[in-house]
Design an enzyme around this catalytic site. Structure first.
Site, PDB file in Angstrom:
ATOM      1  N   HIS A   1      -3.740 -30.717  -8.273  1.00 54.47           N
ATOM      2  CA  HIS A   1      -4.274 -29.817  -7.234  1.00 54.47           C
ATOM      3  C   HIS A   1      -4.182 -28.380  -7.744  1.00 54.47           C
ATOM      4  O   HIS A   1      -5.154 -27.630  -7.683  1.00 54.47           O
ATOM      5  CB  HIS A   1      -3.462 -30.008  -5.954  1.00 54.47           C
ATOM      6  CG  HIS A   1      -3.861 -29.108  -4.820  1.00 54.47           C
ATOM      7  ND1 HIS A   1      -5.092 -29.160  -4.211  1.00 54.47           N
ATOM      8  CD2 HIS A   1      -3.170 -28.127  -4.183  1.00 54.47           C
ATOM      9  CE1 HIS A   1      -5.143 -28.251  -3.246  1.00 54.47           C
ATOM     10  NE2 HIS A   1      -3.994 -27.607  -3.209  1.00 54.47           N
TER      11      HIS A   1
ATOM     12  N   HIS B   1      -0.643 -21.763  -3.309  1.00 58.00           N
ATOM     13  CA  HIS B   1      -1.699 -21.444  -2.332  1.00 58.00           C
ATOM     14  C   HIS B   1      -1.141 -20.717  -1.111  1.00 58.00           C
ATOM     15  O   HIS B   1      -0.039 -21.004  -0.647  1.00 58.00           O
ATOM     16  CB  HIS B   1      -2.429 -22.715  -1.910  1.00 58.00           C
ATOM     17  CG  HIS B   1      -3.388 -23.220  -2.958  1.00 58.00           C
ATOM     18  ND1 HIS B   1      -3.779 -24.533  -3.043  1.00 58.00           N
ATOM     19  CD2 HIS B   1      -4.022 -22.559  -3.967  1.00 58.00           C
ATOM     20  CE1 HIS B   1      -4.625 -24.667  -4.063  1.00 58.00           C
ATOM     21  NE2 HIS B   1      -4.781 -23.491  -4.645  1.00 58.00           N
TER      22      HIS B   1
ATOM     23  N   ASP C   1       0.380 -30.499  -1.400  1.00 54.15           N
ATOM     24  CA  ASP C   1      -1.019 -30.937  -1.373  1.00 54.15           C
ATOM     25  C   ASP C   1      -1.322 -31.913  -2.507  1.00 54.15           C
ATOM     26  O   ASP C   1      -2.461 -32.018  -2.951  1.00 54.15           O
ATOM     27  CB  ASP C   1      -1.965 -29.734  -1.488  1.00 54.15           C
ATOM     28  CG  ASP C   1      -1.974 -28.874  -0.237  1.00 54.15           C
ATOM     29  OD1 ASP C   1      -1.305 -29.232   0.746  1.00 54.15           O
ATOM     30  OD2 ASP C   1      -2.664 -27.835  -0.260  1.00 54.15           O
TER      31      ASP C   1
ATOM     32  N   HIS D   1      -0.515 -31.332   5.127  1.00 52.38           N
ATOM     33  CA  HIS D   1      -1.695 -31.243   5.995  1.00 52.38           C
ATOM     34  C   HIS D   1      -1.873 -32.509   6.815  1.00 52.38           C
ATOM     35  O   HIS D   1      -1.553 -33.603   6.356  1.00 52.38           O
ATOM     36  CB  HIS D   1      -2.975 -31.013   5.176  1.00 52.38           C
ATOM     37  CG  HIS D   1      -3.069 -29.667   4.537  1.00 52.38           C
ATOM     38  ND1 HIS D   1      -3.600 -28.571   5.186  1.00 52.38           N
ATOM     39  CD2 HIS D   1      -2.694 -29.236   3.311  1.00 52.38           C
ATOM     40  CE1 HIS D   1      -3.558 -27.520   4.373  1.00 52.38           C
ATOM     41  NE2 HIS D   1      -3.004 -27.892   3.230  1.00 52.38           N
TER      42      HIS D   1
ATOM     43  N   HIS E   1       3.574 -25.185  -4.271  1.00 50.11           N
ATOM     44  CA  HIS E   1       2.535 -24.560  -5.103  1.00 50.11           C
ATOM     45  C   HIS E   1       2.141 -23.228  -4.496  1.00 50.11           C
ATOM     46  O   HIS E   1       2.587 -22.880  -3.405  1.00 50.11           O
ATOM     47  CB  HIS E   1       1.346 -25.501  -5.315  1.00 50.11           C
ATOM     48  CG  HIS E   1       0.531 -25.808  -4.086  1.00 50.11           C
ATOM     49  ND1 HIS E   1       1.044 -26.481  -3.002  1.00 50.11           N
ATOM     50  CD2 HIS E   1      -0.772 -25.554  -3.781  1.00 50.11           C
ATOM     51  CE1 HIS E   1       0.089 -26.625  -2.090  1.00 50.11           C
ATOM     52  NE2 HIS E   1      -1.014 -26.060  -2.542  1.00 50.11           N
TER      53      HIS E   1
ATOM     54  N   ASP F   1      -1.676 -20.843   1.996  1.00 48.58           N
ATOM     55  CA  ASP F   1      -1.269 -21.580   3.194  1.00 48.58           C
ATOM     56  C   ASP F   1       0.066 -22.304   2.984  1.00 48.58           C
ATOM     57  O   ASP F   1       0.514 -23.070   3.852  1.00 48.58           O
ATOM     58  CB  ASP F   1      -2.373 -22.549   3.662  1.00 48.58           C
ATOM     59  CG  ASP F   1      -2.713 -23.618   2.631  1.00 48.58           C
ATOM     60  OD1 ASP F   1      -2.864 -23.285   1.440  1.00 48.58           O
ATOM     61  OD2 ASP F   1      -2.834 -24.800   3.020  1.00 48.58           O
ATOM     62  N   HIS F   2       0.714 -22.048   1.843  1.00 49.58           N
ATOM     63  CA  HIS F   2       2.040 -22.613   1.550  1.00 49.58           C
ATOM     64  C   HIS F   2       3.072 -21.534   1.234  1.00 49.58           C
ATOM     65  O   HIS F   2       4.264 -21.811   1.205  1.00 49.58           O
ATOM     66  CB  HIS F   2       1.943 -23.596   0.372  1.00 49.58           C
ATOM     67  CG  HIS F   2       0.996 -24.721   0.652  1.00 49.58           C
ATOM     68  ND1 HIS F   2       1.419 -26.005   0.909  1.00 49.58           N
ATOM     69  CD2 HIS F   2      -0.363 -24.750   0.762  1.00 49.58           C
ATOM     70  CE1 HIS F   2       0.355 -26.775   1.149  1.00 49.58           C
ATOM     71  NE2 HIS F   2      -0.734 -26.035   1.067  1.00 49.58           N
TER      72      HIS F   2
HETATM   73 FE    FE Z   1      -2.699 -26.572   1.479  1.00 42.40          FE
HETATM   74 ZN    ZN Z   2      -3.060 -26.235  -1.678  1.00 39.95          ZN
END
Ligand code: FE
Ligand code: ZN
Length: 248
Positions: A107, A52, A126, A164, A50, A54-55
């Protein structure tokens, strides 16, 4: 297939997959740990679940420095540098290994997961965590339940490679929902010991998630009763359990 877990940022895991004839990085937030782990091997693909940051934060830098290509959800235009878009039921081939793509929104509205059936690895970003699930930023409880049902239907020996290390706090919440779940109580004890020793709890077996993760258990009387929703649709129950987790 060699699967390496790389901890980055506060509590993220990115994954380096080496099939022997190709190398992929799943959800790289940062470039340097990937380049370090490659140790001279060529990076062929980035696999994104996805959009985001942090990905996907290292997408463009890794593409520029390694010449890799990027695969991600077809219906989400927010994946930086995406070359190939995939949708539910598509297959993605990494060297000699094949992943089935699962569309698992909730998400985010474009979230996908990659299931390597032959080796039993699920890269689910996530959507599903050990003991929990992602926040509902762009989806409903019904959508997330449908996504989790797809994952729940995979073989029990599937390795859940999520993005995570949230397990300890997830299980504290899970125990508040199902305090009498003996499997959960024992698993929470084990997680406490692992984390005290600085050990990861990811990946985890899907079969244990069936028994201990409240978000995979919203169709069961124990979880429904815990939130006062006996007999309600599982998606509505999930929305309520998630709402409680958000403020736990
Ligand atoms: Fe994340
Ligand atoms: Zn995420």
């Amino acid at each position: 297939m060699d699967v390496l877990r790389i901890p980055v940022l506060q509590d993220n895991y990115l994954w380096l997959i080496d099939t022997g004839d190709a190398v992929g990085a799943v959800d790289p937030a940062l470039a340097e740990p990937v380049l370090e782990a490659l140790g001279g091997r060529k990076l062929d693909w980035i696999l994104n679940t996805h959009h985001h940051w942090d990905h996907t934060g290292a997408n463009l830098e890794l593409k520029e420095t390694t010449g890799c290509r990027i695969v991600g959800p077809a219906m989400d235009e927010r994946i930086p540098g995406r070359d190939v878009g995939v949708a539910d039921g598509d297959t993605f081939t990494l060297g000699s290994q094949v992943a089935e793509v699962l569309f698992v929104p909730g998400h985010t509205r474009g979230h996908i997961a990659y299931h390597f059936a032959a080796t039993g690895h699920l890269f689910c970003g996530d959507t599903l965590f050990i003991g929990g699930c992602g926040r509902l930023f762009e989806g409903t409880g019904q959508e997330m339940w449908a996504s989790l049902e797809k994952i729940r239907a995979l073989p029990g020996d599937t390795q859940v490679c999520c993005a995570h290390e949230y397990t300890a706090s997830n299980l504290r919440f899970a125990l508040s929902v199902e305090p009498d779940n003996a499997t959960l109580v024992a698993w929470a004890d084990e997680v406490g010991r692992l984390r005290d020793a600085g050990q990861p709890t990811v990946p985890g077996l899907l079969s244990r998630e069936w028994e201990t993760n409240p978000f995979l258990r919203c169709h069961l009387p124990s979880v429904q009763a815990a939130v006062g929703m006996t007999g309600s649709p599982a998606g509505d129950v999930l929305a309520e359990v998630r709402r409680r987790k958000d403020s736990f």
